[in-house]
Design an enzyme around this catalytic site. Structure first.
Site, PDB file in Angstrom:
ATOM      1  N   CYS A  97       0.839  -1.193   0.000  1.00  0.00           N
ATOM      2  CA  CYS A  97       0.000   0.000   0.000  1.00  0.00           C
ATOM      3  C   CYS A  97       0.883   1.256   0.000  1.00  0.00           C
ATOM      4  O   CYS A  97       1.469   1.600  -1.019  1.00  0.00           O
ATOM      5  CB  CYS A  97      -0.988  -0.031   1.158  1.00  0.00           C
ATOM      6  SG  CYS A  97      -2.396   1.100   0.919  1.00  0.00           S
ATOM      7  N   HIS A 182      -3.866  -5.425   0.874  1.00  0.00           N
ATOM      8  CA  HIS A 182      -3.338  -5.881   2.164  1.00  0.00           C
ATOM      9  C   HIS A 182      -3.604  -7.376   2.354  1.00  0.00           C
ATOM     10  O   HIS A 182      -4.751  -7.794   2.437  1.00  0.00           O
ATOM     11  CB  HIS A 182      -4.002  -5.112   3.310  1.00  0.00           C
ATOM     12  CG  HIS A 182      -3.682  -3.658   3.329  1.00  0.00           C
ATOM     13  ND1 HIS A 182      -2.536  -3.156   3.910  1.00  0.00           N
ATOM     14  CD2 HIS A 182      -4.346  -2.595   2.823  1.00  0.00           C
ATOM     15  CE1 HIS A 182      -2.516  -1.841   3.766  1.00  0.00           C
ATOM     16  NE2 HIS A 182      -3.599  -1.478   3.104  1.00  0.00           N
ATOM     17  N   GLU A 184      -1.642  -8.801   4.883  1.00  0.00           N
ATOM     18  CA  GLU A 184      -0.935  -8.996   6.151  1.00  0.00           C
ATOM     19  C   GLU A 184      -1.825  -8.952   7.378  1.00  0.00           C
ATOM     20  O   GLU A 184      -1.363  -9.238   8.487  1.00  0.00           O
ATOM     21  CB  GLU A 184       0.170  -7.931   6.295  1.00  0.00           C
ATOM     22  CG  GLU A 184      -0.291  -6.549   6.724  1.00  0.00           C
ATOM     23  CD  GLU A 184      -0.805  -5.679   5.595  1.00  0.00           C
ATOM     24  OE1 GLU A 184      -0.926  -4.462   5.805  1.00  0.00           O
ATOM     25  OE2 GLU A 184      -1.091  -6.210   4.505  1.00  0.00           O
TER      26      GLU A 184
END
Length: 243
Positions: A97, A182, A184
């Site tokens: 990001c 994302h 994670e």
């Protein structure tokens, strides 16, 4: 500088760059530790310095944050300039990001919002390009929390694209990678984001909080499996698909 985990099997630590005091490396950090890397965690936004070389590291991951790669803050400019280190040394670099947007800025590309204000906040479809498909299998849905996108840097290979923001994953050279989405987030992280980011759910194209959590139940297993393979490609040089 905090160190998490313990390097095993002769593996060097991975530099982890976070942008808030309570930010976490999440599942990326957990997986890298499981794969034998310690994490060297630094927060330039809080005054911590980045290394002058990555010779002692296996590579670097720069995570996201609420700020923009276009912000005038000194630490933002310093991080963007610092990205010349992994590029010049040809060390593995993963930008997630904001980290991807900083890489785009370093490579001369633009980071900007859509003119119609459309965001990607929630779960959205991902389509791998031909080069992406040759690299590995990709998840069909990925999680987003952003309102700016980025140009594809000159000389970079687009690996995956989306409907609202077309550039979702790219590779520059041998070892620099950028992701707009994302992968994670742990469940606890997502719950925090949904609570603290609720004011953003009224933005164009943003999904409501319950859709974030419902989507996790449907799509997160595939995203998690993809992330583990992707980290092996970035930091271990492994190929996910046979030639």
């Amino acid at each position: 500088m905090p160190i998490e985990g313990e390097s095993r099997g002769g593996k060097r630590p991975v530099l982890v760059v976070l942008h808030q005091e309570r930010s976490s490396a999440g599942r990326v950090g957990q997986m890298l530790i499981k794969k034998g890397h310690a994490l060297d965690i630094r927060r330039p936004a809080l005054g911590e310095k980045l290394p002058e070389t990555l010779a002692g590291h296996a590579g670097a991951v720069v995570f996201g944050g609420p700020m923009s790669a276009n912000d005038p803050d000194d630490f933002v400019k310093t991080e963007i300039d610092w990205l010349n280190v992994p590029l010049k040394e040809n060390r593995p670099y993963l930008g997630i990001c904001l980290g991807a947007q900083m890489l785009v800025r370093q490579l001369g590309g633009k980071v900007q919002a859509r003119k119609d204000g459309q965001t990607e906040i929630g779960w959205y479809p991902l389509q791998p390009t031909e080069k992406g498909r040759l690299l590995m299998h990709w998840p069909q849905m990925v999680y987003h929390f952003h309102r700016e996108g980025f140009d594809l840097p000159h000389g970079a290979d687009l690996l995956a694209k989306g409907d609202t923001y077309p550039n979702q994953a790219f590779r520059y050279g041998e070892n620099a990678w950028g992701l707009q989405f994302h992968a994670e987030l742990t469940r606890a992280m997502m719950q925090r984001w949904v609570v603290h980011g609720e004011h953003r759910f009224i933005m164009p194209n943003a999904q409501k909080g319950r859709e974030h959590l419902e989507g996790r139940m449907l799509f997160d297993a595939a995203l998690k499996a993809w992330l583990s393979q992707f980290l092996d490609i970035v930091f271990e040089g492994k190929r996910a698909l046979a030639a």
